[in-house]
Design a protein around this motif. Structure first.
Motif, mmCIF file in Angstrom:
data_model
loop_
_atom_site.group_PDB
_atom_site.id
_atom_site.type_symbol
_atom_site.label_atom_id
_atom_site.label_comp_id
_atom_site.label_asym_id
_atom_site.label_seq_id
_atom_site.Cartn_x
_atom_site.Cartn_y
_atom_site.Cartn_z
ATOM 1 N N GLN A 21 0.890 -1.040 0.120
ATOM 2 C CA GLN A 21 0.069 -0.052 0.038
ATOM 3 C C GLN A 21 0.937 1.211 -0.014
ATOM 4 O OE1 GLN A 21 -3.955 0.494 1.919
ATOM 5 N NE2 GLN A 21 -3.398 -1.545 2.966
ATOM 6 N N ALA A 24 1.514 1.579 -3.512
ATOM 7 C CA ALA A 24 0.399 1.916 -4.172
ATOM 8 C C ALA A 24 0.336 3.758 -4.067
ATOM 9 C CB ALA A 24 -0.709 1.544 -3.718
ATOM 10 N N HIS A 25 0.846 4.046 -2.813
ATOM 11 C CA HIS A 25 0.363 5.570 -2.750
ATOM 12 C C HIS A 25 1.463 6.232 -3.456
ATOM 13 C CE1 HIS A 25 -1.238 9.168 -1.049
ATOM 14 N NE2 HIS A 25 -0.156 9.732 -0.520
ATOM 15 N N ASN A 28 0.583 6.535 -7.109
ATOM 16 C CA ASN A 28 -0.662 7.707 -7.107
ATOM 17 C C ASN A 28 -0.182 8.928 -7.346
ATOM 18 O OD1 ASN A 28 -2.800 5.681 -6.336
ATOM 19 N ND2 ASN A 28 -2.752 5.924 -4.242
ATOM 20 N N LEU A 53 0.094 -7.022 -5.945
ATOM 21 C CA LEU A 53 -0.150 -6.127 -6.871
ATOM 22 C C LEU A 53 -1.675 -6.411 -7.163
ATOM 23 C CD1 LEU A 53 2.680 -5.545 -9.186
ATOM 24 C CD2 LEU A 53 2.057 -4.267 -7.087
ATOM 25 N N LEU A 56 -3.798 -5.537 -4.604
ATOM 26 C CA LEU A 56 -4.324 -4.046 -4.363
ATOM 27 C C LEU A 56 -5.513 -3.513 -5.165
ATOM 28 C CD1 LEU A 56 -0.672 -2.281 -4.779
ATOM 29 C CD2 LEU A 56 -2.151 -2.383 -2.791
ATOM 30 N N LYS A 57 -5.852 -4.051 -6.243
ATOM 31 C CA LYS A 57 -7.126 -3.699 -7.075
ATOM 32 C C LYS A 57 -8.362 -4.355 -6.194
ATOM 33 C CE LYS A 57 -4.216 -4.606 -11.164
ATOM 34 N NZ LYS A 57 -4.054 -5.377 -12.540
ATOM 35 N N LEU A 64 -5.191 2.466 -4.423
ATOM 36 C CA LEU A 64 -5.059 3.037 -5.721
ATOM 37 C C LEU A 64 -6.053 4.049 -6.131
ATOM 38 C CD1 LEU A 64 -4.144 -0.396 -7.250
ATOM 39 C CD2 LEU A 64 -2.460 1.556 -7.018
ATOM 40 N N SER A 66 -6.823 4.733 -9.243
ATOM 41 C CA SER A 66 -7.384 4.124 -10.334
ATOM 42 C C SER A 66 -6.531 2.505 -10.237
ATOM 43 C CB SER A 66 -7.321 4.718 -11.708
ATOM 44 O OG SER A 66 -6.179 5.070 -12.074
ATOM 45 N N ARG A 69 -3.087 2.009 -12.073
ATOM 46 C CA ARG A 69 -2.074 2.231 -11.495
ATOM 47 C C ARG A 69 -1.117 1.234 -10.819
ATOM 48 N NH1 ARG A 69 -0.244 7.502 -11.171
ATOM 49 N NH2 ARG A 69 -1.776 9.120 -11.792
ATOM 50 N N ALA A 70 -1.884 0.088 -10.681
ATOM 51 C CA ALA A 70 -0.811 -1.098 -10.147
ATOM 52 C C ALA A 70 0.069 -1.528 -11.071
ATOM 53 C CB ALA A 70 -1.966 -2.064 -9.682
ATOM 54 N N ARG A 153 -2.744 5.707 1.923
ATOM 55 C CA ARG A 153 -3.250 6.658 1.065
ATOM 56 C C ARG A 153 -4.253 7.678 1.902
ATOM 57 N NH1 ARG A 153 -8.136 5.944 -3.824
ATOM 58 N NH2 ARG A 153 -9.028 7.972 -3.531
#
Length: 794
Positions: A21, A24-25, A28, A53, A56-57, A64, A66, A69-70, A153
């Motif tokens: 995560q 992920a940020h 972002n 990954l 994450l979705k 994320l 969107s 972005r992963a 995030r």
């Protein structure tokens, strides 16, 4: 080493929940990111990272902005990819909380790090010094702690922990990156167990558990008392433990157990037996669907610690104590709690007393100033005010005397004396700064240049009230003002709505139009900005009430026309009107932003045309803007193809879950600017006004005519709606509203390709809006929304 390091590429070590995560940020924020983990024993070498990954979705809330972005996170493993670390400016280690594992990893990666790279550990409780002692000598000046809160995030707090050998310039660079690039609130913590936020936040939870059991209070009643009624999150205490994970909570407590054995509160650093039994049973909270709370179907149950059984949840606090908590004066509130004989009042006073005693005692050892403690708890645990702020607001000396008396009487959780510095002061926050017990002086805010971008930073009780400058114009719903010269923003005026939730009524509309006229005559432009979220929840439905009740639909139609006139005034102003948005931007608020010359939006801006929820359609120019954009974007003349996604966004009241998604949907333009730190909105919005003005700003040329999809396009949309109706995805009334929106955005009963102007679509918006407003089902939806603050599907 005192060189400036620009952080452009980052590696995260460890693809667990937290590491993934954090990665992920980073993506972002548009930062090139590698995510490392062990090489998989079977399948692709990067299989562990690839699985992370993919996960994450699926996570909620979405880490994320969107899902795509992963794909920007580059997977890597320790066996074959360590050479890629040479290209990284920052390496964040986020593996499991094992000292030996972390030290082994540092020695493995050390030969591959760039000579300027920062190595930071995301440990939540291990000693940074113990980790640094095991780092190769060449890395020690570039090593520090960087503690993100979960989920990264959304949680504003990051704790930075430096050591004596950590290069101070490096730390300043890192703080700047975290604040402006990742949008974080940074607190510099000392290297003590669990640092600041978890040390105090977890103690507060342990104190709450202790006093709840001592007084025999049900856990759901405690959560009702220690949530919003006390200025804390809805998850309160026991729900928070469930959300965090009971195993995680127990791990943080164990850090305190193991490393704070000489602490005056040491005997409380343990989880109760009932919590240990839940963990042993695998009831770890929200992630296992059972913990302190458990849901069965629609029924919610809560643990009774005496019996170990679950009982129906939902009991609330007593009316007597709820009335005390509604008192506006903090001093009167705390006095009433202290003097009440009601167990719930005694519980709350005891919890407050022991946390105040705790933070006063710990201040010199865990933080540089009281400011750091208050912001850490506000940003890390979601309290509206930090513990010192609450104390100061409740009357510093009166509260201090009461705490002393109860320590002496053996009523407090610890018999440690209240520190001597408490008696010498009337509070900890003043205009000149916040108190540092270690230095026995007031400490000003950070002088780092990045904070100059925050014209109105978060305020603490006791600090000087923010100066919102000189009033240029105001009515009872808006204020147009110039920030003071010290902010550097006194050349660009700001318009702020003063209505509840910044809802838009007749005086807001009149105020916007007058502010634009003044800006055109005297200033380079205008910024629409509010110090607090939301940007706007849209039209003030209650302002329509009198006309609605008397059937004066003519008055409402005039208001709709004024709404449209206001949107057009924003769009065609002779000077740039820039919207600065955070939080909700719904309905009319969204339409205003759609008409701005430029929007500067905080990443957590949730924007949408949601009028369908109250049985209406966008009539402040939203339909018109989408029809116009579709005409301009149509490739090969296929207007309907360009229009269909815009239409579905309106017909389904789709709300973007980030500013980036708002751009993807079309509520925001791709030229609009997304910021990660909402405290920088005004600074950047004013800079945009200046830049547009300096470039010789000219308003858009009014289109004389543009083509529409016509009745054929509307018929195609209706066919799709019919399929949705027959499939049970929408109600009959949703179908009816959807047809009205379709006929507006396709230009009405005209041939495909017919040329129309903006006024034509605006007229259709008004007519169909009024037609819906007169229908009983729309009126039901409006009343339901006003009474329940949620939409009715009828």
């Amino acid at each position: 080493m005192a060189n400036t390091v620009h952080i452009r590429r980052v590696a995260v070590l460890g693809a667990g929940v937290m590491g993934a995560q954090i990665a992920a940020h980073l993506v972002n924020a548009g930062v090139e990111t590698l995510l490392f983990d062990l090489a998989a024993k079977e399948g692709p070498a990067n299989g562990i990272v690839l699985k992370a990954l993919d996960n994450l979705k699926k996570l909620k809330p979405a880490p994320l902005m969107s899902a795509g972005r992963a794909d920007l996170i580059e997977p890597a493993n320790y066996d074959s990819d360590l050479e890629q670390l040479r290209t990284c400016d920052l390496v964040i280690e986020a593996i499991a909380e094992r000292l030996d594992w972390k030290l082994a990893l540092y020695h493995q990666i050390a030969p591959h790090l760039a000579g300027h790279a920062v190595l930071a550990t995301n440990t939540s409780g291990l000693s940074i010094q113990a980790l640094a002692d095991g780092v190769p000598d060449a890395l020690r000046t570039r090593f520090c702690g960087i503690h993100f809160f979960n989920p990264p995030r959304y949680m504003y707090l990051v704790e930075l922990i430096a050591l004596a050998k950590t290069d101070p310039t490096l730390l300043d660079n890192l703080e700047t990156f975290l604040v402006t690039r990742l949008g974080k609130g940074v607190v510099r913590a000392k290297d003590t167990p669990n640092f600041i936020a978890n040390r105090i936040g977890v103690f507060s939870m342990l104190a709450t558990i202790h006093h709840a059991q001592r007084l025999g209070l049900r856990f759901d009643v405690v959560d009702d008392l220690t949530g919003p009624r006390l200025g804390r999150p809805k998850s309160a205490t026991f729900r928070t433990a469930d959300v965090v994970g009971l195993d995680i909570f127990a791990h943080v407590v164990k850090t305190m157990t193991d490393h704070l054995q000489d602490d005056p509160w040491a005997r409380y650093y343990a989880i109760p037996d009932w919590l240990g039994k839940l963990i042993a049973q695998g009831a770890l909270g929200q992630k296992t669907k059972a913990g302190i709370y458990k849901k069965e179907g629609k029924d919610l149950f809560v643990l009774d610690p005496q019996s170990g059984q679950y009982v129906p949840a939902g009991q609330k606090a007593s009316d007597e104590v709820k009335a005390i908590l509604k008192l506006d004066d903090p001093a009167a509130k705390v006095k009433a709690l202290r003097e009440s004989d009601h167990p719930e009042a005694q519980f709350l006073w005891a919890c407050l007393r022991d946390v105040w005693h705790y933070v006063a005692t710990l201040l010199p050892t865990i933080a540089d100033s009281a400011r750091d403690i208050d912001f850490a708890i506000r940003w890390g645990f979601g309290w509206k005010q930090g513990p010192f702020e609450l104390w100061q607001a409740a009357g510093w000396k009166v509260v201090a005397d009461a705490i002393r008396q109860e320590i002496a009487a053996g009523q407090a959780m610890s018999d440690a004396p209240l520190p001597a510095w408490v008696s010498r002061r009337d509070g900890v926050h003043e205009a000149a700064g916040s108190y540092s017990a270690a230095r026995d002086t007031l400490v000003a805010r950070s002088p780092l240049p990045v904070y100059r971008r925050q014209l109105y930073p978060p305020q603490l009780v006791g600090e000087a009230a923010p100066d919102y400058g000189e009033t240029v114009f105001e009515n009872d719903s808006v204020r147009m003002w110039l920030p003071p010269a010290r902010t550097g923003g006194s050349d660009v005026p700001v318009l702020t709505f003063t209505t509840k939730a910044h809802a838009v009524g007749p005086n807001v509309l009149a105020g916007i139009q007058e502010a634009i006229r003044i800006a055109e005559a005297r200033f380079p432009g205008l910024v629409l900005w509010h110090p607090e979220a939301p940007f706007s929840v849209g039209a003030d439905l209650t302002s329509m009430g009198p006309a609605f009740m008397t059937g004066d639909f003519g008055a409402i139609e005039n208001m709709v026309a004024e709404f449209q006139n206001t949107s057009m005034a924003i769009k065609y102003a002779k000077v740039p009107v820039v919207g600065a948005a955070q939080g909700y931007a719904f309905g009319g608020g969204c339409e205003f932003l759609m008409h701005c010359a430029r929007v500067v939006a905080a990443v957590e801006t949730y924007i949408g045309l949601v009028e369908v929820g109250v049985g209406l359609l966008p009539a402040g120019g939203g339909c018109k803007e989408f029809a116009l954009r579709a005409a301009r974007e149509a490739k090969g003349g296929d207007i309907l193809a360009a229009l269909k996604d815009y239409y579905m966004a309106m017909a389904t009241a789709k709300v973007a879950t980030s500013a980036e998604e708002g751009q993807e949907i079309g509520y925001l333009k791709h030229a609009d600017i997304v910021l990660f730190n909402p405290n920088e909105l005004l600074y950047v919005a004013q800079a945009q006004v200046r830049a547009l003005a300096a470039a010789g700003y000219r308003p858009p040329v009014k289109p004389r005519a543009f083509p529409v999809a016509g009745r054929t396009g509307a018929a195609t949309i209706k066919a799709q709606l019919l399929n949705m109706l027959e499939g049970g995805f929408i109600s009959k009334y949703d179908f009816h509203i959807g047809v009205q929106i379709a006929e507006v955005v396709t230009g009405g009963d005209v041939e495909p390709g017919t040329l129309v102007d903006e006024a034509w679509i605006l007229k259709l918006e008004r007519e169909r809006f009024m037609g819906l407003l007169k229908r009983g089902k729309t009126q039901e939806r409006i009343m339901y929304m006003l009474e329940n603050n949620k939409p009715l599907r009828n």
